[in-house]
Scaffold this motif. Structure first.
Motif, PDB file in Angstrom:
ATOM      1  N   PRO A  37       4.980 -14.186  -0.357  1.00 25.31           N
ATOM      2  CA  PRO A  37       3.664 -14.176  -0.994  1.00 25.31           C
ATOM      3  C   PRO A  37       2.535 -14.408   0.013  1.00 25.31           C
ATOM      4  CG  PRO A  37       4.821 -16.210  -1.501  1.00 25.31           C
ATOM      5  CD  PRO A  37       5.780 -15.342  -0.749  1.00 25.31           C
ATOM      6  N   PHE A  38       1.395 -13.776  -0.248  1.00 30.17           N
ATOM      7  CA  PHE A  38       0.210 -14.004   0.571  1.00 30.17           C
ATOM      8  C   PHE A  38      -1.029 -13.705  -0.250  1.00 30.17           C
ATOM      9  CE2 PHE A  38       1.468  -9.570   1.444  1.00 30.17           C
ATOM     10  CZ  PHE A  38       0.294  -8.887   1.153  1.00 30.17           C
ATOM     11  N   THR A  39      -2.125 -14.317   0.150  1.00 29.06           N
ATOM     12  CA  THR A  39      -3.442 -14.003  -0.389  1.00 29.06           C
ATOM     13  C   THR A  39      -4.368 -13.855   0.804  1.00 29.06           C
ATOM     14  OG1 THR A  39      -3.028 -15.246  -2.418  1.00 29.06           O
ATOM     15  CG2 THR A  39      -5.325 -14.773  -1.885  1.00 29.06           C
ATOM     16  N   LEU A  40      -4.957 -12.683   0.947  1.00 30.99           N
ATOM     17  CA  LEU A  40      -5.825 -12.377   2.074  1.00 30.99           C
ATOM     18  C   LEU A  40      -7.072 -11.653   1.568  1.00 30.99           C
ATOM     19  CD1 LEU A  40      -3.069 -11.166   4.580  1.00 30.99           C
ATOM     20  CD2 LEU A  40      -4.320 -13.326   4.683  1.00 30.99           C
ATOM     21  N   THR A  41      -7.924 -11.211   2.483  1.00 32.65           N
ATOM     22  CA  THR A  41      -9.157 -10.505   2.141  1.00 32.65           C
ATOM     23  C   THR A  41      -9.072  -9.079   2.665  1.00 32.65           C
ATOM     24  OG1 THR A  41     -10.386 -12.582   2.309  1.00 32.65           O
ATOM     25  CG2 THR A  41     -11.677 -10.546   2.380  1.00 32.65           C
ATOM     26  N   ASP A  42      -9.379  -8.106   1.800  1.00 33.87           N
ATOM     27  CA  ASP A  42      -9.273  -6.710   2.246  1.00 33.87           C
ATOM     28  C   ASP A  42     -10.555  -6.252   2.938  1.00 33.87           C
ATOM     29  OD1 ASP A  42     -11.142  -5.901   0.311  1.00 33.87           O
ATOM     30  OD2 ASP A  42      -9.681  -4.847  -0.925  1.00 33.87           O
ATOM     31  N   GLN A  43     -10.559  -4.990   3.368  1.00 32.90           N
ATOM     32  CA  GLN A  43     -11.674  -4.450   4.143  1.00 32.90           C
ATOM     33  C   GLN A  43     -12.958  -4.321   3.333  1.00 32.90           C
ATOM     34  OE1 GLN A  43      -9.083  -2.681   3.051  1.00 32.90           O
ATOM     35  NE2 GLN A  43      -9.566  -0.522   2.785  1.00 32.90           N
ATOM     36  N   ASN A  44     -12.862  -4.507   2.024  1.00 30.57           N
ATOM     37  CA  ASN A  44     -14.053  -4.473   1.167  1.00 30.57           C
ATOM     38  C   ASN A  44     -14.525  -5.869   0.786  1.00 30.57           C
ATOM     39  OD1 ASN A  44     -14.196  -1.565   0.987  1.00 30.57           O
ATOM     40  ND2 ASN A  44     -12.352  -1.701  -0.267  1.00 30.57           N
ATOM     41  N   GLY A  45     -13.894  -6.891   1.380  1.00 33.64           N
ATOM     42  CA  GLY A  45     -14.289  -8.270   1.103  1.00 33.64           C
ATOM     43  C   GLY A  45     -13.671  -8.858  -0.145  1.00 33.64           C
ATOM     44  N   ARG A  46     -12.712  -8.145  -0.750  1.00 34.07           N
ATOM     45  CA  ARG A  46     -12.072  -8.637  -1.971  1.00 34.07           C
ATOM     46  C   ARG A  46     -10.819  -9.425  -1.645  1.00 34.07           C
ATOM     47  NH1 ARG A  46     -12.662  -2.852  -4.535  1.00 34.07           N
ATOM     48  NH2 ARG A  46     -10.910  -2.585  -3.137  1.00 34.07           N
ATOM     49  N   SER A  47     -10.568 -10.451  -2.431  1.00 33.46           N
ATOM     50  CA  SER A  47      -9.338 -11.225  -2.292  1.00 33.46           C
ATOM     51  C   SER A  47      -8.190 -10.426  -2.908  1.00 33.46           C
ATOM     52  CB  SER A  47      -9.482 -12.568  -3.015  1.00 33.46           C
ATOM     53  OG  SER A  47      -8.281 -13.302  -2.923  1.00 33.46           O
ATOM     54  N   VAL A  48      -7.123 -10.250  -2.143  1.00 36.57           N
ATOM     55  CA  VAL A  48      -5.950  -9.534  -2.641  1.00 36.57           C
ATOM     56  C   VAL A  48      -4.708 -10.352  -2.318  1.00 36.57           C
ATOM     57  CG1 VAL A  48      -6.965  -7.228  -2.417  1.00 36.57           C
ATOM     58  CG2 VAL A  48      -5.668  -8.179  -0.533  1.00 36.57           C
ATOM     59  N   SER A  49      -3.684 -10.144  -3.102  1.00 41.50           N
ATOM     60  CA  SER A  49      -2.416 -10.835  -2.859  1.00 41.50           C
ATOM     61  C   SER A  49      -1.288  -9.827  -2.825  1.00 41.50           C
ATOM     62  CB  SER A  49      -2.161 -11.883  -3.949  1.00 41.50           C
ATOM     63  OG  SER A  49      -1.692 -11.264  -5.127  1.00 41.50           O
ATOM     64  N   ASP A  50      -0.128 -10.289  -2.452  1.00 38.59           N
ATOM     65  CA  ASP A  50       1.054  -9.429  -2.446  1.00 38.59           C
ATOM     66  C   ASP A  50       1.298  -8.830  -3.831  1.00 38.59           C
ATOM     67  OD1 ASP A  50       3.560 -11.545  -3.496  1.00 38.59           O
ATOM     68  OD2 ASP A  50       1.664 -12.370  -2.813  1.00 38.59           O
ATOM     69  N   ARG A  51       0.918  -9.540  -4.877  1.00 38.96           N
ATOM     70  CA  ARG A  51       1.136  -9.047  -6.250  1.00 38.96           C
ATOM     71  C   ARG A  51       0.320  -7.780  -6.539  1.00 38.96           C
ATOM     72  NH1 ARG A  51       0.511 -14.328  -6.308  1.00 38.96           N
ATOM     73  NH2 ARG A  51      -1.580 -14.251  -7.182  1.00 38.96           N
ATOM     74  N   ASP A  52      -0.781  -7.594  -5.815  1.00 40.32           N
ATOM     75  CA  ASP A  52      -1.596  -6.386  -6.006  1.00 40.32           C
ATOM     76  C   ASP A  52      -0.857  -5.118  -5.568  1.00 40.32           C
ATOM     77  OD1 ASP A  52      -4.103  -7.474  -7.057  1.00 40.32           O
ATOM     78  OD2 ASP A  52      -4.269  -8.447  -5.102  1.00 40.32           O
ATOM     79  N   PHE A  53       0.194  -5.281  -4.776  1.00 39.72           N
ATOM     80  CA  PHE A  53       0.947  -4.125  -4.281  1.00 39.72           C
ATOM     81  C   PHE A  53       2.311  -3.990  -4.947  1.00 39.72           C
ATOM     82  CE2 PHE A  53      -1.757  -5.807  -0.828  1.00 39.72           C
ATOM     83  CZ  PHE A  53      -2.647  -4.752  -0.741  1.00 39.72           C
ATOM     84  N   MET A 124      -5.450   3.508   3.645  1.00 37.86           N
ATOM     85  CA  MET A 124      -4.961   2.362   4.407  1.00 37.86           C
ATOM     86  C   MET A 124      -5.773   1.121   4.032  1.00 37.86           C
ATOM     87  SD  MET A 124      -4.212   1.996   8.487  1.00 37.86           S
ATOM     88  CE  MET A 124      -2.882   3.215   8.400  1.00 37.86           C
ATOM     89  N   VAL A 125      -5.063   0.024   3.822  1.00 36.88           N
ATOM     90  CA  VAL A 125      -5.675  -1.251   3.468  1.00 36.88           C
ATOM     91  C   VAL A 125      -5.687  -2.129   4.706  1.00 36.88           C
ATOM     92  CG1 VAL A 125      -5.449  -3.327   2.033  1.00 36.88           C
ATOM     93  CG2 VAL A 125      -4.865  -1.071   1.076  1.00 36.88           C
ATOM     94  N   GLY A 126      -6.839  -2.714   5.001  1.00 37.67           N
ATOM     95  CA  GLY A 126      -6.948  -3.668   6.095  1.00 37.67           C
ATOM     96  C   GLY A 126      -7.039  -5.068   5.520  1.00 37.67           C
ATOM     97  N   LEU A 127      -6.273  -5.998   6.068  1.00 40.63           N
ATOM     98  CA  LEU A 127      -6.276  -7.371   5.551  1.00 40.63           C
ATOM     99  C   LEU A 127      -6.581  -8.371   6.653  1.00 40.63           C
ATOM    100  CD1 LEU A 127      -3.115  -7.319   3.232  1.00 40.63           C
ATOM    101  CD2 LEU A 127      -5.514  -7.033   2.578  1.00 40.63           C
ATOM    102  N   THR A 128      -7.444  -9.333   6.319  1.00 39.74           N
ATOM    103  CA  THR A 128      -7.777 -10.435   7.203  1.00 39.74           C
ATOM    104  C   THR A 128      -7.817 -11.716   6.368  1.00 39.74           C
ATOM    105  OG1 THR A 128      -9.295 -11.176   8.950  1.00 39.74           O
ATOM    106  CG2 THR A 128     -10.309 -10.172   6.994  1.00 39.74           C
ATOM    107  N   GLY A 129      -8.188 -12.797   6.996  1.00 40.24           N
ATOM    108  CA  GLY A 129      -8.247 -14.071   6.289  1.00 40.24           C
ATOM    109  C   GLY A 129      -8.598 -15.173   7.263  1.00 40.24           C
ATOM    110  N   THR A 130      -8.407 -16.392   6.836  1.00 43.44           N
ATOM    111  CA  THR A 130      -8.613 -17.515   7.738  1.00 43.44           C
ATOM    112  C   THR A 130      -7.466 -17.547   8.743  1.00 43.44           C
ATOM    113  OG1 THR A 130      -7.326 -19.063   6.408  1.00 43.44           O
ATOM    114  CG2 THR A 130      -9.679 -18.840   5.849  1.00 43.44           C
TER     115      THR A 130
END
Length: 195
Positions: A37-53, A124-130
């Motif tokens: 599991p993870f929760t990160l931020t996508d290239q549009n600034g939205r919070s996404v998690s593994d569950r979104d995929f 393609m989804v880009g993910l970043t976070g803290t």
């Protein structure tokens, strides 16, 4: 009678030489403890998690946008493989989400990621976070990275492992993709496992 025996013997000999049906190969990463599991931020600034995929095959690649050579080459191979599949096997391509996870969250903001991933594939989804979030997802996916020494101008390189995981719709690992061998090798490996 001899002719019948000869024909029967010939048929048996040919059947003995025929290869036996091969059972489908098991995924090479089946049972590996990769992903989670993870929760990160996508290239549009939205919070996404593994569950979104969930329900989609995923290509998980870890790198950084300031990478001078390896990352752009690898991501280009992944994007080109998907574009090829969209032409030849659109049903297969539609099941896959390519995901680029940064190992350099300090510089790879959502805006920087957006410019980077959109250059390689429109989906393609880009993910970043803290830093803590990225360290957590790296651990889940057995990814190594370490910031190098700063250059005189203040820039730096990031040493990191180089793997692209093909993940199943349930989030379990299937195989490593051979992105270093180019788009066709990536497309072939995807077709081997995605049905």
């Amino acid at each position: 009678m001899t002719l019948v025996r000869f024909a029967l013997f010939g048929a048996l000999a040919l059947s003995a030489c025929s290869p036996a049906p091969v059972a489908p190969a098991r995924p090479p990463l089946e049972g590996a403890r990769i992903g989670g599991p993870f929760t990160l931020t996508d290239q549009n600034g939205r919070s996404v998690s593994d569950r979104d995929f969930a329900g989609k095959y995923r290509i998980m690649y870890f790198g950084y946008t300031f990478c001078p050579d390896v990352c752009p080459t690898d991501v280009q191979a992944i994007g080109a493989a998907l574009k090829s599949l969209e032409r030849t096997d659109p049903a297969v391509a539609a099941k896959i989400v390519p995901i680029f996870v940064t190992v350099d969250p300090t510089r790879d903001t959502p805006a920087v990621l957006k410019a980077f991933v959109s250059a390689f594939h429109p989906r393609m989804v880009g993910l970043t976070g803290t830093v803590q979030q990225i360290e957590g997802v790296k651990k889940e996916f057995a990814v190594f990275s370490a910031k190098g020494d700063p250059s005189p101008g203040g820039g730096y390189l990031v040493n990191h492992s180089r793997q692209a995981y093909l993940m199943a719709p349930d989030g379990k690992p299937i195989a490593l993709l051979p992105q270093e061998q180019g788009p066709q090798a990536v497309a072939d490996e995807i077709k081997r496992w995605v049905s």
